[in-house]
Write an enzyme that holds these catalytic residues in place. Structure first.
Site, mmCIF file in Angstrom:
data_model
loop_
_atom_site.group_PDB
_atom_site.id
_atom_site.type_symbol
_atom_site.label_atom_id
_atom_site.label_comp_id
_atom_site.label_asym_id
_atom_site.label_seq_id
_atom_site.Cartn_x
_atom_site.Cartn_y
_atom_site.Cartn_z
ATOM 1 N N LYS A 44 3.102 -31.985 15.019
ATOM 2 C CA LYS A 44 4.063 -30.882 14.895
ATOM 3 C C LYS A 44 5.400 -31.313 15.489
ATOM 4 O O LYS A 44 5.460 -32.046 16.480
ATOM 5 C CB LYS A 44 3.535 -29.639 15.610
ATOM 6 C CG LYS A 44 4.318 -28.376 15.273
ATOM 7 C CD LYS A 44 3.643 -27.129 15.825
ATOM 8 C CE LYS A 44 4.372 -25.879 15.339
ATOM 9 N NZ LYS A 44 3.765 -24.633 15.883
ATOM 10 N N CYS A 138 13.098 -27.910 7.945
ATOM 11 C CA CYS A 138 12.564 -26.598 8.339
ATOM 12 C C CYS A 138 13.524 -25.516 7.838
ATOM 13 O O CYS A 138 14.706 -25.535 8.181
ATOM 14 C CB CYS A 138 12.415 -26.531 9.851
ATOM 15 S SG CYS A 138 11.630 -25.008 10.434
ATOM 16 N N LYS A 176 12.315 -36.235 6.217
ATOM 17 C CA LYS A 176 11.625 -35.180 5.467
ATOM 18 C C LYS A 176 12.639 -34.252 4.822
ATOM 19 O O LYS A 176 13.473 -33.644 5.490
ATOM 20 C CB LYS A 176 10.686 -34.399 6.386
ATOM 21 C CG LYS A 176 9.789 -33.403 5.647
ATOM 22 C CD LYS A 176 8.771 -32.805 6.601
ATOM 23 C CE LYS A 176 7.805 -31.876 5.889
ATOM 24 N NZ LYS A 176 6.792 -31.311 6.830
#
Length: 366
Positions: A44, A138, A176
């Protein structure tokens, strides 16, 4: 059968990775994933100041099939890890000591500040992790601090921050990507210019899971209110496959892809490999099925390789990419195959001559 694959100099026992999120939220769950047979794990996301990370309850929402009740979509408004960096550093060390042959990728995120990014990189790198994944994706919460997708939506920021990290990193760096952008290749190529050797795609899609018709409140509802969150699970797979294929066709040779999005079975995972991914990451699937789903992933991949005559996982990667073309080329090929009448027999005015469901079925391939 040997399911291993070497990516950016890292040997993975198999291409299946635990995706960054709740399944990799501490050392205990990471150890469980390794024991269950996963090829690696992306922990995480961590940052320097966990005190700024405050989650809410509830923070998940499910979209279910109208007929079976099966979960087809999943929304979260969960933030990155709220555990202190000092705890994470110690746990990274323990995990690598206890599982030295298992791959551990650290997901990191910081504010738009070179010193903070480089400090975090150095601290985490010294624990012995195998690689970095830069969280530029995110979609909620952290964007107010110019973090997450706020960077991934701006190629100049993605390139600059990646360069900050690669200036001090001695291990492979992946970036990412967010799907909440018109052309995913632009920030991906920017990250590559900044020194990334791999691209992870996709993170969740910004969404609203639904509205409660009794209370008139959008969901998931926290004290009567909500924010748009990240959409995942099987419903996002077609979008993820499209973006992975674009990266597979558009990234420079040697840049790896870690495919993410709606993977719930070996069949799903193999599709991502065929479209250019060297590894695949699974997060929501694990949240719904548990870490034991690694058994089916490995068994299904081994059977596919045997049935199709593949000797290694690397032979599968990108095998279906040559079959993408343009619409004009499809028409040309259809005419060359003397099937042009098939196109002429499917013109728009025919929709009035048949039931719409019948016509839809007639033009559908699967």
């Amino acid at each position: 059968m040997d399911l291993s694959i070497t990516v950016n100099g890292i040997k993975f026992p198999n291409p299946f990775l635990l995706g960054s999120g709740p399944p990799g939220t501490n050392a205990r769950v990471l150890a469980k994933s390794y024991d269950a047979g996963w090829g690696g794990a992306v922990a995480k996301t961590v940052s320097l100041e966990s005190s700024k990370v405050i989650n809410v309850v509830p923070r998940y929402g499910k979209l279910r099939s109208r007929t079976s009740g099966e979960v087809i979509g999943f929304e979260n408004i969960e933030l990155i890890s709220d555990r202190p960096i000092e705890v994470w550093l110690e746990e990274f060390r323990h995990v690598k000591k206890d599982y030295p042959r298992h791959v551990l990728i650290a997901s990191i995120m910081e504010e738009y500040n070179k010193e903070r990014w480089q400090e975090l990189t150095r601290l985490v790198q010294d624990t012995g992790v195998d690689g970095f994944e830069l969280n530029f994706s995110c979609p909620h919460g952290m964007t107010e601090r110019r973090m997450g997708s706020e960077m991934g939506e701006h190629p100049d920021l993605a390139e600059e921050v990646t360069r900050w990290v690669t200036e001090v990193a001695r291990i492979p760096v992946w970036a990412k990507m967010t799907p909440n952008i018109t052309n995913i290749k632009e920030p991906a190529l920017a990250a590559v210019r900044g020194g990334a050797v791999g691209i992870s795609a996709i993170n969740t899609i910004l969404s609203v899971i639904g509205v409660n018709l009794d209370t008139l409140r959008p969901m998931p509802t926290v004290e009567g209110y909500t924010v748009p969150g990240g959409y995942s699970a099987q419903a996002v797979k077609p979008i993820a496959l499209r973006m992975v294929s674009q990266l597979g066709l558009g990234l420079p040779k040697g840049v790896s892809i870690s495919g993410i999005g709606g993977i719930e079975s070996s069949h799903d995972a193999i599709e991502f490999l065929l479209l250019g991914a060297s590894t695949v990451q699974i997060c929501t699937g694990v949240m719904l099925q548990g870490v034991k789903m690694a058994d089916e992933l490995q068994e299904g991949l081994a059977k596919f390789m045997t049935d199709k005559g593949f000797n290694s996982v690397s032979e599968i990667v990108g095998k279906s990419l040559p079959y993408f073309s343009t619409h004009m080329k499809l028409v040309s090929m259809m005419k060359e195959a003397k099937r042009h009448k098939a196109g002429e027999a499917a013109r728009d005015n025919e929709w009035a001559q048949k039931d719409i469901t019948e016509k839809t079925a007639e033009l559908t391939s699967n």
